[in-house]
Design a protein around this motif. Structure first.
Motif, PDB file in Angstrom:
ATOM      1  N   LEU A 140       0.831  -1.206   0.000  1.00 28.53           N
ATOM      2  CA  LEU A 140       0.000   0.000   0.000  1.00 28.53           C
ATOM      3  C   LEU A 140       0.865   1.256   0.000  1.00 28.53           C
ATOM      4  CD1 LEU A 140      -2.658   1.524   0.226  1.00 28.53           C
ATOM      5  CD2 LEU A 140      -2.651   1.064   2.696  1.00 28.53           C
ATOM      6  N   LEU A 141       1.918   1.247   0.793  1.00 27.96           N
ATOM      7  CA  LEU A 141       2.816   2.400   0.836  1.00 27.96           C
ATOM      8  C   LEU A 141       3.483   2.625  -0.517  1.00 27.96           C
ATOM      9  CD1 LEU A 141       4.414   1.744   4.335  1.00 27.96           C
ATOM     10  CD2 LEU A 141       2.920   3.664   3.743  1.00 27.96           C
ATOM     11  N   ARG A 142       3.838   1.547  -1.201  1.00 28.93           N
ATOM     12  CA  ARG A 142       4.426   1.684  -2.536  1.00 28.93           C
ATOM     13  C   ARG A 142       3.396   2.215  -3.531  1.00 28.93           C
ATOM     14  NH1 ARG A 142       6.707  -3.633  -1.534  1.00 28.93           N
ATOM     15  NH2 ARG A 142       8.911  -3.480  -0.991  1.00 28.93           N
ATOM     16  N   LEU A 143       2.157   1.812  -3.366  1.00 30.20           N
ATOM     17  CA  LEU A 143       1.117   2.221  -4.295  1.00 30.20           C
ATOM     18  C   LEU A 143       0.912   3.735  -4.272  1.00 30.20           C
ATOM     19  CD1 LEU A 143      -1.103   1.297  -6.296  1.00 30.20           C
ATOM     20  CD2 LEU A 143      -2.650   1.114  -4.333  1.00 30.20           C
ATOM     21  N   VAL A 144       0.991   4.345  -3.103  1.00 28.52           N
ATOM     22  CA  VAL A 144       0.697   5.779  -2.979  1.00 28.52           C
ATOM     23  C   VAL A 144       1.963   6.609  -2.729  1.00 28.52           C
ATOM     24  CG1 VAL A 144      -1.639   5.329  -2.172  1.00 28.52           C
ATOM     25  CG2 VAL A 144       0.202   5.619  -0.487  1.00 28.52           C
ATOM     26  N   ARG A 145       3.111   6.018  -2.943  1.00 35.43           N
ATOM     27  CA  ARG A 145       4.379   6.670  -2.596  1.00 35.43           C
ATOM     28  C   ARG A 145       4.547   8.038  -3.259  1.00 35.43           C
ATOM     29  NH1 ARG A 145      10.465   4.021  -2.973  1.00 35.43           N
ATOM     30  NH2 ARG A 145      11.621   5.964  -2.691  1.00 35.43           N
ATOM     31  N   SER A 146       4.158   8.161  -4.505  1.00 36.29           N
ATOM     32  CA  SER A 146       4.374   9.432  -5.202  1.00 36.29           C
ATOM     33  C   SER A 146       3.552  10.566  -4.613  1.00 36.29           C
ATOM     34  CB  SER A 146       4.056   9.277  -6.692  1.00 36.29           C
ATOM     35  OG  SER A 146       2.680   8.987  -6.891  1.00 36.29           O
ATOM     36  N   GLY A 147       2.513  10.241  -3.820  1.00 36.76           N
ATOM     37  CA  GLY A 147       1.680  11.274  -3.220  1.00 36.76           C
ATOM     38  C   GLY A 147       2.256  11.853  -1.943  1.00 36.76           C
TER      39      GLY A 147
ATOM     40  N   PRO B 191      -2.884  14.007  -1.954  1.00 33.11           N
ATOM     41  CA  PRO B 191      -3.860  14.788  -2.715  1.00 33.11           C
ATOM     42  C   PRO B 191      -5.157  13.996  -2.881  1.00 33.11           C
ATOM     43  CG  PRO B 191      -1.718  14.789  -3.792  1.00 33.11           C
ATOM     44  CD  PRO B 191      -1.659  13.744  -2.726  1.00 33.11           C
ATOM     45  N   ASP B 192      -6.280  14.619  -2.580  1.00 31.36           N
ATOM     46  CA  ASP B 192      -7.557  13.907  -2.641  1.00 31.36           C
ATOM     47  C   ASP B 192      -8.411  14.273  -3.850  1.00 31.36           C
ATOM     48  OD1 ASP B 192      -7.333  12.259  -0.343  1.00 31.36           O
ATOM     49  OD2 ASP B 192      -7.734  13.974   0.950  1.00 31.36           O
ATOM     50  N   GLN B 193      -7.937  15.203  -4.676  1.00 32.62           N
ATOM     51  CA  GLN B 193      -8.686  15.514  -5.886  1.00 32.62           C
ATOM     52  C   GLN B 193      -8.661  14.305  -6.818  1.00 32.62           C
ATOM     53  OE1 GLN B 193     -10.561  18.226  -6.419  1.00 32.62           O
ATOM     54  NE2 GLN B 193     -10.045  18.687  -4.285  1.00 32.62           N
ATOM     55  N   PRO B 194      -9.796  13.983  -7.457  1.00 32.56           N
ATOM     56  CA  PRO B 194      -9.901  12.752  -8.246  1.00 32.56           C
ATOM     57  C   PRO B 194      -8.784  12.540  -9.256  1.00 32.56           C
ATOM     58  CG  PRO B 194     -12.051  13.742  -7.985  1.00 32.56           C
ATOM     59  CD  PRO B 194     -11.076  14.706  -7.391  1.00 32.56           C
ATOM     60  N   GLU B 195      -8.442  13.553 -10.042  1.00 31.84           N
ATOM     61  CA  GLU B 195      -7.425  13.368 -11.069  1.00 31.84           C
ATOM     62  C   GLU B 195      -6.055  13.120 -10.451  1.00 31.84           C
ATOM     63  OE1 GLU B 195      -7.194  16.213 -14.143  1.00 31.84           O
ATOM     64  OE2 GLU B 195      -9.225  15.849 -14.893  1.00 31.84           O
ATOM     65  N   GLN B 196      -5.735  13.840  -9.387  1.00 36.15           N
ATOM     66  CA  GLN B 196      -4.456  13.635  -8.721  1.00 36.15           C
ATOM     67  C   GLN B 196      -4.386  12.269  -8.066  1.00 36.15           C
ATOM     68  OE1 GLN B 196      -4.861  17.376  -6.381  1.00 36.15           O
ATOM     69  NE2 GLN B 196      -2.793  17.839  -7.122  1.00 36.15           N
ATOM     70  N   ALA B 197      -5.471  11.873  -7.416  1.00 33.78           N
ATOM     71  CA  ALA B 197      -5.512  10.549  -6.786  1.00 33.78           C
ATOM     72  C   ALA B 197      -5.365   9.447  -7.825  1.00 33.78           C
ATOM     73  CB  ALA B 197      -6.818  10.380  -6.009  1.00 33.78           C
ATOM     74  N   ALA B 198      -6.019   9.606  -8.968  1.00 29.96           N
ATOM     75  CA  ALA B 198      -5.929   8.620 -10.038  1.00 29.96           C
ATOM     76  C   ALA B 198      -4.496   8.494 -10.534  1.00 29.96           C
ATOM     77  CB  ALA B 198      -6.859   9.004 -11.192  1.00 29.96           C
ATOM     78  N   ASP B 199      -3.810   9.620 -10.682  1.00 31.12           N
ATOM     79  CA  ASP B 199      -2.429   9.596 -11.158  1.00 31.12           C
ATOM     80  C   ASP B 199      -1.499   8.919 -10.149  1.00 31.12           C
ATOM     81  OD1 ASP B 199      -3.131  10.842 -13.498  1.00 31.12           O
ATOM     82  OD2 ASP B 199      -2.553  12.847 -12.829  1.00 31.12           O
ATOM     83  N   ILE B 200      -1.740   9.172  -8.871  1.00 30.44           N
ATOM     84  CA  ILE B 200      -0.920   8.542  -7.825  1.00 30.44           C
ATOM     85  C   ILE B 200      -1.064   7.025  -7.866  1.00 30.44           C
ATOM     86  CG2 ILE B 200      -0.750   8.220  -5.318  1.00 30.44           C
ATOM     87  CD1 ILE B 200      -1.447  11.218  -5.075  1.00 30.44           C
ATOM     88  N   LEU B 201      -2.309   6.559  -7.939  1.00 26.83           N
ATOM     89  CA  LEU B 201      -2.551   5.113  -7.953  1.00 26.83           C
ATOM     90  C   LEU B 201      -1.996   4.471  -9.220  1.00 26.83           C
ATOM     91  CD1 LEU B 201      -6.208   5.106  -6.572  1.00 26.83           C
ATOM     92  CD2 LEU B 201      -4.102   4.586  -5.318  1.00 26.83           C
ATOM     93  N   ALA B 202      -2.154   5.143 -10.340  1.00 20.87           N
ATOM     94  CA  ALA B 202      -1.641   4.600 -11.600  1.00 20.87           C
ATOM     95  C   ALA B 202      -0.120   4.528 -11.580  1.00 20.87           C
ATOM     96  CB  ALA B 202      -2.117   5.456 -12.772  1.00 20.87           C
ATOM     97  N   GLU B 203       0.532   5.540 -11.023  1.00 25.95           N
ATOM     98  CA  GLU B 203       1.999   5.543 -10.946  1.00 25.95           C
ATOM     99  C   GLU B 203       2.495   4.422 -10.041  1.00 25.95           C
ATOM    100  OE1 GLU B 203       5.990   6.042 -10.984  1.00 25.95           O
ATOM    101  OE2 GLU B 203       4.484   6.723 -12.424  1.00 25.95           O
ATOM    102  N   GLY B 204       1.825   4.210  -8.910  1.00 31.47           N
ATOM    103  CA  GLY B 204       2.227   3.129  -8.008  1.00 31.47           C
ATOM    104  C   GLY B 204       2.058   1.759  -8.641  1.00 31.47           C
ATOM    105  N   ALA B 205       0.953   1.561  -9.341  1.00 36.72           N
ATOM    106  CA  ALA B 205       0.726   0.286 -10.022  1.00 36.72           C
ATOM    107  C   ALA B 205       1.748   0.073 -11.125  1.00 36.72           C
ATOM    108  CB  ALA B 205      -0.693   0.241 -10.582  1.00 36.72           C
ATOM    109  N   ARG B 206       2.054   1.149 -11.863  1.00 37.17           N
ATOM    110  CA  ARG B 206       3.025   1.052 -12.952  1.00 37.17           C
ATOM    111  C   ARG B 206       4.417   0.696 -12.418  1.00 37.17           C
ATOM    112  NH1 ARG B 206       6.812   4.102 -15.696  1.00 37.17           N
ATOM    113  NH2 ARG B 206       6.607   5.839 -14.238  1.00 37.17           N
ATOM    114  N   ALA B 207       4.793   1.263 -11.292  1.00 43.74           N
ATOM    115  CA  ALA B 207       6.109   0.974 -10.716  1.00 43.74           C
ATOM    116  C   ALA B 207       6.246  -0.506 -10.368  1.00 43.74           C
ATOM    117  CB  ALA B 207       6.332   1.843  -9.472  1.00 43.74           C
TER     118      ALA B 207
END
Length: 312
Positions: free
Chosen positions: A54-61, A153-169
């Motif tokens: 979970l920490l890796r998933l949201v690390r960029s945030g 960041p809790d704004q939808p677009e920012q949250a989506a980017d954080i989750l996508a970046e963590g999954a991609r990593a």
């Protein structure tokens, strides 16, 4: 509580909730490990892997928080690795007996198994385990107190980017490990592939409502690959013990058949794992992340007013 991010709620609150739940369960399993190490240690380390995923998933945030906490739980897991490994090696002997019943029917593996049981008992009964559990409990309790420091960041677009970046990593890490395991086939390469596979499996759970369909078949395949990579890891560990100083598994006359069966198991498992991993991680991590980001932006809703403000 669910090990899944609810896209209808603010990301910070969801991550804090899951962290608190998983660490709390890990603490309970550490207490179980005092009386039943075989059960408690395995379950606790699994919970901590979920925390780190979970920490890796949201690390960029919130990189400072996630990096520090990830290192903390990595050290906690390391404290418990030896006693847990002692049990896993006994399970490896039992799997070899089941996989090669004709070769082991006369009990040729029993001398090694008896040594491993004695080794397990010494690790579980000695003061070292209690000290490791105490240190792990203290670290987890301190970690619970730090959860409120996380701010994403809790704004939808920012949250989506954080989750996508963590999954991609995680996918990128799996692809890199797969390439190395295919070309070199070293134990460390397969171990890295196993860790990336486990992380990706937990990301699938966390993103169950956001990951592009079909997810059920992928998760089943990822979990199966993770189990096989775990078996392969135990084979590598046991082969290393065979050549370790002091002959911890016994003299050559007691380990001759074991050496032969481990080589056969390694060859079979390596081939199967590489084929399955290529199916799962051969695609471009960027392509998969883009699909996730698009779906997440569509599914993530603005924070509900009734959920209340999220503290920084």
């Amino acid at each position: 509580m669910s090990f899944r991010i609810d896209p209808r709620l603010p990301l910070t609150g969801e991550v804090r909730r899951i962290l608190a739940d998983e660490i709390g369960k890990a603490l309970g399993q550490l207490e179980t490990a005092r009386d039943k190490p075989e059960q408690g240690l395995h379950k606790c380390r699994k919970r901590l892997k979920g925390v780190r995923a979970l920490l890796r998933l949201v690390r960029s945030g919130d990189e400072p928080f996630c990096q520090t906490e990830n290192e903390c739980y990595k050290q906690v897991s390391a404290l418990l690795a030896g006693p847990r490994e002692a049990t896993a090696l006994i399970e490896t002997i039992d799997r070899l007996g089941s996989a090669f019943p004709d070769e082991t029917a006369a009990g040729e593996l029993e001398p090694v198994r008896e040594r491993l049981v004695l080794r397990q008992h010494e690790l579980h009964a000695g003061p070292g385990l209690d000290a490791a559990i105490n240190a792990a409990v203290a670290a987890c309790r301190e970690g619970l107190e730090r959860i409120d420091r996380l701010s994403l960041p809790d704004q939808p677009e920012q949250a989506a980017d954080i989750l996508a970046e963590g999954a991609r990593a995680a996918l990128r890490r799996a692809k890199k490990a797969l390439d190395k395991a295919s070309s070199r086939g070293e134990a460390d390469d397969f171990h890295d592939l196993r860790k990336a596979c486990k992380t990706h499996s937990m990301h699938l759970s966390l993103l169950g409502r956001l990951w592009p369909a079909p997810i059920k078949a992928r998760r089943k395949a990822v979990d199966k690959l993770g189990e096989r990579l775990g078996e392969l890891h135990d084979v590598f560990v046991m082969r290393a013990l065979l050549v370790a100083a002091g002959e911890p598994l016994g003299p050559p006359e007691d380990t001759r058949l074991l050496r032969k069966l481990l080589k056969r198991a390694e060859k079979s498992l390596s081939k199967t794992c590489l084929a399955d991993a290529a199916e799962l991680f051969g695609d471009s991590p960027k392509r998969s992340a883009r699909k996730l980001a698009r779906k997440a932006r569509d599914d993530l809703a603005p924070p509900h007013e009734e959920a209340g403000p999220v503290a920084a």
